[in-house]
Design a protein around this motif. Structure first.
Motif, PDB file in Angstrom:
ATOM      1  N   PHE A  88       8.160  28.077   2.990  1.00 17.39           N
ATOM      2  CA  PHE A  88       7.810  29.474   3.256  1.00 17.39           C
ATOM      3  C   PHE A  88       8.761  30.137   4.246  1.00 17.39           C
ATOM      4  O   PHE A  88       9.252  31.240   4.024  1.00 17.39           O
ATOM      5  CB  PHE A  88       6.381  29.562   3.789  1.00 17.39           C
ATOM      6  N   HIS A  94       9.375  36.382   4.172  1.00 15.93           N
ATOM      7  CA  HIS A  94       8.214  35.600   3.757  1.00 15.93           C
ATOM      8  C   HIS A  94       7.375  35.217   4.975  1.00 15.93           C
ATOM      9  O   HIS A  94       7.908  34.921   6.039  1.00 15.93           O
ATOM     10  CB  HIS A  94       8.661  34.332   3.021  1.00 15.93           C
ATOM     11  N   HIS A 229      12.189  33.342  -5.166  1.00 16.35           N
ATOM     12  CA  HIS A 229      10.821  33.356  -4.671  1.00 16.35           C
ATOM     13  C   HIS A 229       9.953  32.475  -5.559  1.00 16.35           C
ATOM     14  O   HIS A 229       9.228  31.607  -5.087  1.00 16.35           O
ATOM     15  CB  HIS A 229      10.275  34.790  -4.643  1.00 16.35           C
ATOM     16  N   ASN A 236       1.608  39.286  -4.553  1.00 15.52           N
ATOM     17  CA  ASN A 236       2.292  38.507  -3.517  1.00 15.52           C
ATOM     18  C   ASN A 236       3.247  39.358  -2.696  1.00 15.52           C
ATOM     19  O   ASN A 236       4.076  38.818  -1.959  1.00 15.52           O
ATOM     20  CB  ASN A 236       3.062  37.341  -4.153  1.00 15.52           C
ATOM     21  N   ARG A 250       5.591  31.998  -2.170  1.00 15.45           N
ATOM     22  CA  ARG A 250       6.641  31.536  -3.088  1.00 15.45           C
ATOM     23  C   ARG A 250       6.187  30.205  -3.684  1.00 15.45           C
ATOM     24  O   ARG A 250       5.445  29.455  -3.052  1.00 15.45           O
ATOM     25  CB  ARG A 250       7.990  31.427  -2.388  1.00 15.45           C
TER      26      ARG A 250
END
Length: 359
Positions: A88, A94, A229, A236, A250
């Motif tokens: 992540f 992210h 991703h 998301n 992801r």
């Protein structure tokens, strides 16, 4: 699974993570993806509010529910969470994973050796799902300048992350292999279609056969390995003010083909437009065409059109699935599957022909 996470158990766990006591722990379910008529999700994220040294903190507890799509065994679910914890924080914008923990059915949070299930503690970020914008347009809402600005920001983000090449050619072959055979991908999604359901088995068989041929088209193209991703859909992506956004969840590998991310997002413009008017048109068509034109111009990756088909097949099978979208109109389900079959039959995807592929 969520019932195992009591405030008292989390108080002790968060104290161990931070190395000092926490207090005033509150746990509430997050409704990510609750809109858009979804009928299934891999887990139910929990928001955790607490105080650390007198300062308010927030985090998210994420778990994976037992079930199909390759999640039958605890080790399957653990693998997904351990990978996410590592991956992540490596992708720009992210959310970060803060820890991976273990829990018993009693609710006691324990060392891994005696675990009955794993969970991940992730950073909490503010924002509204990008799906909200598409739901507004689907309901007949007016197009806004911000709609184009946000699509452009997402496109430029993908161009940026896809500039980072991978160094292990074997990971490209693996990504292509898993596109077909992973429990969350084509074969796993097809296996979850109900027998004697609304989609004939012959249609699913035809899609699988064509995808298998595409595997041999993609497999030699290891030069396409890029940072991805892997699940870049509107639930998301969280937008804050204007075109500022962060991303979540992801999936399935740090490296893959750029086509995975492009098809994942842009097929939603077609999906929502089909639900609104039965075809790709209006603002949804402008977003769809504009996204593809901008990405191709800024990335220089014309080859992407030669490899997009099986990635569209994966995403289209999810959207047409009676498990994932049980209330979807039968005519829309049929158009999505025709789109998949026709795109798989063409040697090259042409964005201008989106409506033709549905015919």
């Amino acid at each position: 699974m969520p019932s195992r996470f009591s405030a008292s158990a989390l108080t002790a766990y968060l104290g161990a993570v931070h190395g000092r006591p926490v207090r005033a722990v509150r746990v509430t379910a997050l409704g990510g993806g609750r809109q858009g008529d979804k009928g299934y999700g891999y887990g139910i994220p929990l928001r955790v509010d607490y105080e650390l040294g007198g300062e308010a903190r927030r985090a998210v507890v994420e778990s994976v529910r037992p079930g199909p799509f390759g999640h039958e065994h605890m080790a399957d679910r653990a693998q997904s969470l351990l990978w996410a914890h590592d991956a992540f924080g490596k992708l720009p914008r992210h959310v970060a994973s803060l820890d991976v923990g273990a829990v018993r059915s009693s609710g006691e949070l324990v060392p891994l050796g005696s675990a009955e299930e794993l969970f991940m503690l992730a950073e909490f970020i503010e924002g509204r799902e990008y799906a909200d914008d598409l739901l507004r347009l689907r309901a007949g809402g007016d197009a806004r300048t911000l709609d184009a600005e946000r699509a452009d920001a997402l496109c430029d983000y993908l161009v940026g992350i896809h500039r980072v090449p991978g160094t292990d050619p074997g990971l490209y072959a693996r990504r292509v292999r898993e596109l077909l055979g992973h429990g969350e991908c084509i074969f796993g999604v097809v296996d979850a279609y109900p027998a004697n359901g609304p989609v004939p088995a012959a249609t699913l068989h035809a899609i699988e056969r064509r995808c298998l041929e595409w595997r041999w088209t993609l497999k030699p193209r290891a030069h396409r390995l890029r940072q991805v991703h892997g699940d870049f859909h509107p639930w998301n992506i969280l937008f804050r003010a204007g075109a500022d956004f962060g991303v979540l969840d992801r999936s399935r590998g740090e490296w893959g083909d750029a086509a995975d991310d492009l098809t994942c997002l842009t097929l939603n413009y077609l999906f929502f437009s089909l639900q609104r008017s039965g075809r790709l048109e209006g603002e949804f068509e402008r977003l769809f065409r504009g996204f593809w034109d901008r990405y191709l111009a800024r990335s220089g990756d014309a080859e992407l059109l030669e490899v997009a088909a099986p990635f569209f097949a994966f995403r289209g099978l999810v959207m047409a699935s009676p498990v994932w979208y049980p209330a979807l109109d039968a005519a829309i389900r049929a158009k999505l599957l025709r789109f998949v079959l026709n795109v798989l039959a063409a040697p090259r995807f042409e964005p201008a022909r989106a409506n033709d592929y549905c015919a």
